[in-house]
Write an enzyme that holds these catalytic residues in place. Sequence first.
Site, short mmCIF file in Angstrom:
data_model
loop_
_atom_site.label_atom_id
_atom_site.label_comp_id
_atom_site.label_asym_id
_atom_site.label_seq_id
_atom_site.Cartn_x
_atom_site.Cartn_y
_atom_site.Cartn_z
N LYS A 62 0.91 -1.35 -0.11
CA LYS A 62 0.09 0.07 0.08
C LYS A 62 0.94 1.20 -0.11
CE LYS A 62 -3.77 1.63 2.96
NZ LYS A 62 -4.73 1.42 4.04
N SER A 99 -9.74 1.38 3.00
CA SER A 99 -8.69 2.10 2.13
C SER A 99 -7.56 1.53 1.45
CB SER A 99 -7.92 3.28 3.08
OG SER A 99 -7.36 2.76 3.82
N SER A 125 -9.73 -0.99 7.18
CA SER A 125 -9.11 -0.74 5.63
C SER A 125 -8.43 -1.99 5.25
CB SER A 125 -8.30 0.23 5.73
OG SER A 125 -9.07 1.50 5.60
N1 GLN Z 1 -13.26 3.17 6.50
C1 GLN Z 1 -12.68 3.84 7.80
C2 GLN Z 1 -12.35 5.39 7.75
O1 GLN Z 1 -12.71 6.06 6.61
C3 GLN Z 1 -11.40 3.04 8.06
C4 GLN Z 1 -10.11 3.53 7.41
C5 GLN Z 1 -9.17 2.77 7.71
O2 GLN Z 1 -8.92 1.41 8.32
N2 GLN Z 1 -7.84 3.14 7.37
O3 GLN Z 1 -11.63 6.02 8.25
#
Ligand code: GLN
Length: 490
Positions: free
Chosen positions: A80, A155, A179
Amino acid sequence: MAEIHWMTAMELAAALESGDLSSREITEALVARTDALDETLGTYLHRTTERALAEAGEADARRKAGEAKSRFDGVPLAYKDLFITKGVPTTSGSKILKGFVPPYDATVVARSHEAGLPMLGKLNMDEFAMGSSTENSGYQLTRNPWDTERVPGGSSGGSAAAVASGMTPWAWGTDTGGSIRQPASLCSLVGVKPTYGFVSRYGMIAFASSLDQAGPLTRTVADSAALLEIAAGHDEMDSTSIPGDRPALLDGIDGGIDGLRIGVVKEFSGAGSDPGVTTLIDQAYARLEKLGATIEEVSLPSFEHGIPAYYLIAPAECSSNLARFDGVRYGARVEGDDIIRMTSRTRAQGFGPEVKRRIMLGTYALSAGYYDAYYGKAQKVRTLITSDLAAAYEKVDLIASPTSPTTAFKLGERTDDPMAMYLSDIFTVPVNLAGNAAISVPAGLSPDDGLPVGLQLIAKSLDEPTMFKAAYAFEQDLGFATSDKGRPPL
Ligand code: GLN
């Protein structure tokens, strides 16, 4: 032998060991697969093909000399774009980091490198890991290999799409509120959010430091255990990394789950979830029972407050973490007459709308007069969630739930409705707040729409071995992940 791009990391390691394949052949096959699919799927932000091929050649030479760095020496992987990579552009999905080339490696990257894993490149993501669909990337959309009109989740959506489409057997992602697990669920992958402090956060671009953890995205449970083992462990560069040794994860993974007590959450009634998701998850519970586990109901009344607490705590931490992007130290700069104008123009142009929303929410929640009402309250909820979980673990060894309430949604479907997007993580967020470990494992395809569904197993802190054992037993019995049906129609 299967096509190289569908082989698991364990299979590739065995083929390298027996001499059936070289790292060069494997890397070339994955590069060709990526050449064929990446334009459609939009997975990579930056490819390091030359470097991967050179590293593969070095790995082959080491093996020939009997000096393999690890069992997986020569099995390529991708990261990532939130992991700092020395000499390789790193953006965290943000325009504000355009042109930033870091001078050092994140610990996760350094340890993967030490194990001999050639680097294929850096994968797309929601900007600074804020999102559940990868649509908040400052650069491009990523499509779900199961249906290219749909999101891969987020994400870590680029990581998920790359692994699910056979561009790499494994990838590193990060999970602050879901994420890794949510994209794993939407793309039919295994994804792990380890116990907070299991893996070093050194060199991970911070979103919410008390919640962020690195973890693997893979096609099988054993591959996740293997990748996690490579990077896990104490790191003096991260003061929140847990001291001491980590438990073995691969060894004993096939120990079975006879007598294991698994809790299902009374408050997760299925309301708000797709009926197809509920059907598959109920079948998953029955399968775990058939495999020798006992299923018991547990009550986690505070879990329903997980989303509101998370959306105060995570933005509060991000408003502080993202203050460092000022146009002076990293990446992009938009000039202005003085430093205030330069900084505000840089931030206005460099950050996307979701990141700005979070910075404003977090700044507000931390401001004098509101701190107790918002941030302080959210911290109390966080404590309640942690103690509810601890009470549940008096009765059970693991807790099971869906990973995501829905299957992959259509691109654009939730971009105008932040609340709908935030609800994607209803089952995953409480685990980050409590700091426990959790895995998402493929549970099959929904009878509603034929799209993947993931089962989440939540373990006590540092009880990753039990979590992997249960996920492995489930995966082997279901026989789905490595079958033709478990792969997207590409
Ligand atoms: N979807 C969650 C957010 O928008 C989690 C994101 C993540 O785990 N980085 O914060």
